[in-house]
Design a protein around this motif. Structure first.
Motif, PDB file in Angstrom:
ATOM      1  N   ASP A 133      40.334  44.097  51.426  1.00 25.74           N
ATOM      2  CA  ASP A 133      40.890  44.686  50.212  1.00 25.74           C
ATOM      3  C   ASP A 133      42.349  45.094  50.442  1.00 25.74           C
ATOM      4  OD1 ASP A 133      41.217  45.663  47.670  1.00 25.74           O
ATOM      5  OD2 ASP A 133      39.325  46.739  47.608  1.00 25.74           O
ATOM      6  N   LYS A 134      42.665  46.348  50.613  1.00 24.98           N
ATOM      7  CA  LYS A 134      44.072  46.734  50.731  1.00 24.98           C
ATOM      8  C   LYS A 134      44.615  46.667  52.154  1.00 24.98           C
ATOM      9  CE  LYS A 134      44.733  47.749  46.391  1.00 24.98           C
ATOM     10  NZ  LYS A 134      45.550  46.872  45.557  1.00 24.98           N
ATOM     11  N   LEU A 136      44.258  44.306  55.728  1.00 24.53           N
ATOM     12  CA  LEU A 136      43.642  43.129  56.335  1.00 24.53           C
ATOM     13  C   LEU A 136      43.913  43.145  57.844  1.00 24.53           C
ATOM     14  CD1 LEU A 136      44.686  40.402  53.712  1.00 24.53           C
ATOM     15  CD2 LEU A 136      42.822  42.052  53.596  1.00 24.53           C
ATOM     16  N   ARG A 214      36.787  48.827  53.923  1.00 21.13           N
ATOM     17  CA  ARG A 214      37.634  48.626  52.746  1.00 21.13           C
ATOM     18  C   ARG A 214      38.902  49.478  52.851  1.00 21.13           C
ATOM     19  NH1 ARG A 214      36.561  46.781  47.717  1.00 21.13           N
ATOM     20  NH2 ARG A 214      34.311  46.937  47.969  1.00 21.13           N
ATOM     21  N   GLY A 215      40.035  48.811  52.925  1.00 20.66           N
ATOM     22  CA  GLY A 215      41.307  49.535  52.872  1.00 20.66           C
ATOM     23  C   GLY A 215      41.561  49.949  51.440  1.00 20.66           C
ATOM     24  N   LYS A 216      41.947  51.183  51.266  1.00 24.41           N
ATOM     25  CA  LYS A 216      42.110  51.694  49.900  1.00 24.41           C
ATOM     26  C   LYS A 216      43.202  52.745  49.887  1.00 24.41           C
ATOM     27  CE  LYS A 216      38.006  54.310  51.093  1.00 24.41           C
ATOM     28  NZ  LYS A 216      37.840  53.582  52.351  1.00 24.41           N
ATOM     29  N   GLY A 278      37.057  40.174  47.888  1.00 24.13           N
ATOM     30  CA  GLY A 278      38.138  40.486  48.840  1.00 24.13           C
ATOM     31  C   GLY A 278      37.864  39.933  50.221  1.00 24.13           C
TER      32      GLY A 278
ATOM     33  N   ILE B 265      39.592  33.589  47.455  1.00 28.24           N
ATOM     34  CA  ILE B 265      39.718  33.960  46.048  1.00 28.24           C
ATOM     35  C   ILE B 265      40.998  34.778  45.905  1.00 28.24           C
ATOM     36  CG2 ILE B 265      38.699  35.391  44.229  1.00 28.24           C
ATOM     37  CD1 ILE B 265      35.939  34.530  45.529  1.00 28.24           C
ATOM     38  N   ARG B 270      41.133  39.729  42.402  1.00 27.47           N
ATOM     39  CA  ARG B 270      41.043  40.558  43.598  1.00 27.47           C
ATOM     40  C   ARG B 270      41.403  42.018  43.303  1.00 27.47           C
ATOM     41  NH1 ARG B 270      41.877  37.456  48.580  1.00 27.47           N
ATOM     42  NH2 ARG B 270      42.778  39.275  49.565  1.00 27.47           N
ATOM     43  N   TRP B 274      40.578  47.904  41.425  1.00 24.00           N
ATOM     44  CA  TRP B 274      41.592  48.965  41.379  1.00 24.00           C
ATOM     45  C   TRP B 274      42.214  49.095  40.004  1.00 24.00           C
ATOM     46  CZ3 TRP B 274      40.567  51.816  45.243  1.00 24.00           C
ATOM     47  CH2 TRP B 274      40.080  51.240  46.418  1.00 24.00           C
TER      48      TRP B 274
END
Lengths: 703, 489
Positions: A133-134, A136, A214-216, A278, B265, B270, B274
């Motif tokens: 996600d945010k 990698l 999950r990077g957030k 993701g 994807i 993606r 958010w």
């Protein structure tokens, strides 16, 4: 049927939590086919309504699951609450927006079966920790039993997260301690790994398994927060450290030697793509179409050496920690000792621990003093965040610390970092300023203010009276100065390089306090409230004084001293006038922005009957008092305390009784105002502008 | 008392009185070692360089630090003479020397307003005006804004135009179209952000958070109540960053799940996780994406809008050639076209379009094929000559509900297309030929041969046209937009 317990923690994951829970259900069903019963405890800690409703709703479809609601606001405490409800022998953890590879549960259970009774002293982690996600990245796990690993490295960095599986009994032996963000302590998993290692447990890896993190954005996370370190740990207490005298026996492997990610890794990741798109980025990694940071965590040996060095001193009666940039101190360590000796603590000799930057002309032998050379740490590859944590560890593991921070005029130190965690053990903090006057490039004021802003009740001592006076003026703080200290410093400096100054305790210098003036003649001022209103600050009679302008100053915006004098002495205008500084400096992390208001353009806009939007980009506005006073008097009569800025602006842009509209002028020659983004955000310029237009439109319609 | 006098009086009381000085101008004669300006310090200077102290005390130098260490970087006797300040004044035209000296004084007081000479890369900007208020000044009453990355040709842009028309009809006011991510000349009710001057530089040179702030300010100051983001990077960035949360109701379009060549994807699919917390409603133009939004992302308020397509009467095209019209980009799989054309050497392919994102590297292979007639770029389906065409071939890797297929269907053209995204919704139930997404060129060849060899093909074309006529109507679209608007309130 084999069985295990899984604790899944939720806070405000909302839809992300639903994704994870859908995965949990699939994992439970998959394991059931393998003859494994996974009992899930879904812990909702101060969950928002959406998350609560979503988790409760989906939990009905997860066999053998139980939803627990707790009110800790603390990930560590809520994990512990989940563990308390687990009856199974092996416990797994999962965060409510993450995933694990499907094979993790089976392989971990097989791992513990193979270990037999020895497994009770082991804590298993996935081999890979994979960001998506945010953020990698692919992070290779570390086995604490590995000869390459030195547990004291945990003083500077985090190695083991709560993506774990272990015997339920481990939590009885080493409970998870809740973190204490208010106290500056976070990362309960980091702390728990320190405690478990200190008590003889080992953290090990289960090959071929992955945890997908999950990077957030930070605001969505319950457990993470900046400026936090783990609390005090047995792992770094002298008895444990001194009993583990050996360094790691093998050098840390290099990242370039990391094995390529294999087919099993990608296959397991692929199984999770339907749960979150993701994760599909790993397809590109597999195809060679994308690169990602693939690494093994580690810190240089110097970190553990520093911890051992600190543990070797006897700090039971307190310790003096000295921050200094020795290149900035004439006489280097000898001079430091001489000055510190002036701050005798009733004759008691306390061990000194030096955190030094730069290289002195004459370097003492390494074993002569307790010193950590920060430049050596940096040169070895320790990054600034790791050094900050290492330094904080010295404070956290101590009980009575006196700090002597010799402020470098050229380089801000790391002294103020992680202050919340440090301050529990600080008994006294002195900022020592050796400069003779603050020259144009001095960063002393900045550092001193930073330390005070971090909540440390520091005393600032200027060796020279001139510097003390300048610091008082510039930093607007009280500064200590002792004539005897200045005399000693001046008289001894010519021989400092060669003479060793005896560390004789001396009576504390008799300090005189230089304090900022109690009050400075201020200008009549307004502040912004709720982004679109203005409120008058101070006494109402200021409005009837002689000041020519009523000033709107946004947030903590400042004006130069010369500008302030001009603002105080400005001449009264007979026409509606708004005065602005000639130059605005907007401070930003990426460099200052210099904004010169274009008066001609703004006046032209006013003349056209349009709004000069640039006006709202200026942090200091002077509204002429003749026009402003009646507005405020009307406000007072109606028992109100604030007015819309749009309303005030209208008085100037379309004034009653005047043929001409407001004139925009400069406050004076070379008037300068400084602000930052947060000051400007106090004012919602767009809404104010909209307010002006709407008012104008209403007026036009009425006419 | 000057600094220097104080220094003399307080610290070197036995020193001789000042006898004037040289202003630090004889650098060449300095016997001292070189030292970087960042190491400069008055205290250190004298302690480490006793000859300099002697020189100073003898009155031969008034500013020894500058003389010896900061000759070309720091101030000399008079700040206004400083080469450093001169240099700044040269670089930053908006700042007068006097203002720079004023700033230097602030720096001397510990206020961080001037970069030190050791920070040559510090970013400086002179700002004369900020953009973003033009609309508000114009006093136009907008209620809805549509933010789009560009406004040229293409399916996304068609949605923008149709949405603007529907909103005008429903609200009685024009919708403001904001072109946020590419160059555009603007126009009536069209605001091109590239036309704004932000911090004295072109809009697209400003940092993205700054651009998002401007977008938000425009929306607020123009009194916009409803914002529709259609594939705009800036709008979606602003939505995720909560720039727009307090100022308008937000709808966000997601049309497809883009699939890169590696299988990754990409695209806004993606970002949905958010975007969702700050969006009041999502909308798309195909049912498959609608179900992905509902089932994969757990979104509740999802609308599927059927984008209107004008009805076109006339005979079903029954020519012998195959039409391939699209962007000649990697995602449209032109390599598949090449392979199919090679497998059907006796059948002519009329190719329309041009590369937009992938460069020209497919063009040579396409032009080299003897049975391919390259017709060049097109801006509207109406430009395509269908007289010799009997089949439309669409080889995309992924898509939403492709507008070009709808346009082909509205003309009764039989389509052979990859069964991705919303394509099966269009071509299912005998309205065309669907090819599985993992099928190779032979599957397309078989389908094409079937189109030309089957008696059913004209019927397929008629069914396709009837479907578009029944579903892709202005009324359906307007009703959908109305439901969307209601769900945002």
């Amino acid at each position: 049927m084999k069985s295990a317990g899984l604790v899944v923690n939720f806070h405000c994951e909302r839809r992300l939590g639903m994704k994870t829970l859908r995965f949990v259900r699939a994992a439970v069903e998959h394991l059931e086919q393998q003859g494994i019963a996974l009992h899930c405890r879904l812990v909702l800690d101060r969950a928002d309504e959406f998350t609560r409703s979503a988790v409760s709703g989906l939990a009905a479809g997860v066999p053998r699951s139980e939803v627990l609601e707790v009110d800790f606001g603390n990930l560590g405490a809520s994990r512990a609450a989940g563990v308390a409800r687990i009856d199974e022998k092996i416990v797994f953890f999962l965060d409510g927006d993450d995933f694990v590879s499907f094979n993790w549960f089976e392989k971990a259970l097989e791992f513990f079966r193979a270990q037999g009774a020895g497994g009770e002293k082991l804590i298993a982690h996935t081999q890979f920790f994979v960001g998506f996600d945010k953020e990698l990245f692919v992070r290779l796990g570390v086995d604490s039993r590995d000869d390459c690993f030195d547990a004291l490295a945990l003083a500077a960095d985090w190695f083991f997260c709560n993506n774990l599986a272990c015997h339920r009994s481990v939590f009885d032996a080493v409970p998870i301690e809740p973190y204490d963000h208010a106290g500056g302590f976070g990362a309960e998993d980091w702390h728990w790994s320190c405690e478990t290692i200190a008590r003889g447990f080992a953290h090990c890896l289960v090959p071929g398994t992955s945890y997908f993190y999950r990077g957030k954005p930070a605001k969505f996370s319950l457990g993470s927060a900046g400026q936090l370190v783990p609390r005090r740990s047995t792992l770094f207490d002298p008895p444990w450290v001194n009993a583990q005298a050996t360094l790691r026996t093998k050098p840390a492997p290099r990242d370039e030697a990391l094995a390529a990610l294999d087919a099993e890794f990608y296959a397991e990741a692929e199984r999770l793509v339907p749960f979150d798109f993701g994760l599909s980025y790993l397809r590109s990694l597999h195809a060679g179409a994308r690169e990602v940071y693939y690494f093994r965590p580690g810190v240089p040996d110097e970190v553990a050496q520093s911890v051992r060095q600190f543990a070797a001193i006897d700090g039971t009666g307190g310790v003096d920690i000295i921050h200094a940039d020795v290149e900035r101190i004439p006489g280097a360590i000898a001079k430091i000792d001489d000055i510190v000796a002036q701050f005798g603590d009733k004759g008691a000799q306390r061990p000194r621990f030096y955190l030094l930057e730069g290289r002195p002309l004459e370097l003492p032998p390494d074993d002569a003093i307790n010193v950590v050379w920060l430049d050596r740490l940096k040169a070895a590859g320790t990054n600034e965040a790791q050094i900050s944590r290492l330094i904080a560890r010295f404070f956290i593991q101590s009980t009575d610390v006196r700090v002597f921070n010799f402020v470098s005029p050229r380089k801000r130190s790391l002294a103020s970092s992680l202050a919340a965690a440090k301050r529990h053990s600080i008994s006294v903090w002195y900022n020592l300023v050796l400069e003779y006057g603050l020259d144009r490039f001095s960063s002393t004021v900045t550092e001193v203010k930073e330390i005070l802003a971090a909540g440390i009740a520091a005393e600032t001592v200027a060796v020279f009276a001139k510097t003390a006076r300048e610091l008082v003026t510039e930093a607007e703080i009280s500064v200590l100065h002792a004539t005897s200290l200045e005399a000693r410093y001046v008289s001894g400096e010519r021989t400092l390089a060669t003479e060793t100054v005896a560390q004789t305790p001396a009576p504390a210098p008799s300090f005189e306090v230089h304090s900022p003036l109690a009050s400075r003649e201020s200008v009549p001022r307004m502040e912004i409230a709720d982004e679109i209103f203005v409120e008058f600050c101070g006494e109402a009679d200021t409005l009837t004084g002689t000041s020519a302008y009523l000033y709107l100053i946004l947030g903590d915006a400042t004006v130069s001293r010369e500008t302030l004098a001009i603002m105080e002495n400005a001449a009264l205008s007979s026409l509606p006038t708004i005065a602005v500084p000639e130059l605005i400096v907007r401070k930003r992390d990426t460099g200052n922005v210099y904004f010169r208001p274009d008066l001609a353009q703004m006046n032209a806009a006013v003349a056209r009957g349009t709004f000069p939007f640039d006006l709202l980009q200026i942090p200091v506005l002077g509204f002429d008092m003749l026009t402003a006073r009646p507005v405020w008097e009307e406000l007072v009569r109606s028992n109100r305390t604030r007015i819309r800025l749009a309303r005030l602006l209208r008085e100037y842009l379309n004034p009653k009784g005047y043929r001409t509209k407001a004139n925009l002028v400069f406050l004076g020659r070379n008037t300068i105002a400084t602000c930052d983004e947060s000051d400007m955000r106090r004012l919602d310029g767009a809404r104010v502008a909209l307010g002006v237009f709407r008012t104008e439109a209403r007026r036009a319609n009425t006419v | 008392v000057t600094d220097r006098d104080y220094f003399l009086q307080e610290r070197y009381r036995d020193a001789p009185p000042d006898s004037g000085g040289d202003g630090g101008s004889s650098a060449a004669s300095a016997p001292f070692e070189e030292q970087a300006p960042s190491n400069f310090s008055q205290e250190l200077f004298f302690l480490h360089n006793p000859p300099a102290l002697k020189e100073y005390l003898a009155g031969n130098s008034r500013f020894p630090f500058y003389r010896h260490y900061g000759w070309d970087q720091l101030w000399k006797a008079r700040p206004s003479d400083s080469p450093y300040l001169d240099r700044l004044a040269q670089i930053y035209k908006g700042l007068s020397l006097e203002l720079l000296v004023g700033l230097a004084r602030e720096r001397g007081r510990g206020k961080d307003v001037l970069p030190v000479p050791a920070e040559p890369k510090a970013r400086w900007k002179c700002v004369s005006q900020f953009g973003g208020a033009g609309l508000a000044n114009a006093g136009i009453g907008f209620e809805c804004a549509i933010v789009t990355p560009r406004l040229g040709i293409g399916g996304g842009e068609k949605v923008v135009r149709e949405l603007a028309a529907a909103l005008r009809e429903l609200t009685g006011r024009p919708a403001l179209i904001i072109v946020a991510d590419s160059e555009h000349r603007g126009g009536e009710n069209v605001l091109a952000l590239c036309s704004l001057n932000l911090e004295d530089q072109p809009f697209f040179s400003a940092a993205i958070p700054k651009r998002a702030e401007v977008l938000r300010d425009i929306i607020v100051s123009a009194g916009i109540k409803f914002v529709f983001s259609i594939n705009s990077f800036l709008a979606n960035y602003a939505i995720q960053g909560e720039y727009l949360s307090d100022c308008a109701k937000i709808a966000c379009a997601v049309f497809s799940v883009p699939l890169l060549a590696s299988g990754e994807i990409g695209g806004f699919a993606r970002d949905v996780d958010w975007l969702a917390p700050n969006v009041d409603a999502f909308f798309t133009e195909n049912a498959l994406m609608g179900s992905v939004l509902r089932e994969h992302f757990f979104l509740e308020t999802v609308h599927v809008l059927d984008v209107p397509e004008p009805f076109r009467d006339g005979p079903v095209p029954t020519g012998e050639n195959i039409l391939w019209a699209s962007r000649i980009d990697e995602e449209k799989r032109p390599e598949l076209l090449i392979e199919i054309a090679k497998l059907l050497p006796n059948r002519n392919f009329e190719v329309w379009g041009s590369p937009l994102l992938s460069g020209n590297h497919y063009m040579e292979s396409i032009l080299a094929l003897p049975n391919v007639i390259y017709r060049g770029p097109f801006s509207s389906f109406d430009e395509l000559d269908l007289r010799e065409i009997g089949c439309y071939l669409y080889t995309t890797r992924y898509d939403g509900k492709p507008n070009i297929v709808v346009e082909a269907m509205s003309r009764g053209l039989v389509c052979v297309a990859t069964a991705v995204g919303g394509v099966p919704e269009l071509l299912g139930e005998g309205r065309g030929r669907l090819i599985p997404s993992d099928a190779g060129a032979h599957a397309y060849v078989s389908a094409i041969l079937d189109v030309f060899g089957s008696d059913q093909s004209p019927g397929d074309g008629e069914r396709a046209r009837a479907f578009v006529r029944a579903v892709h109507t202005k009324e359906n679209f307007r009703n959908g937009v109305q439901r969307l608007l209601r769900s945002m309130q």
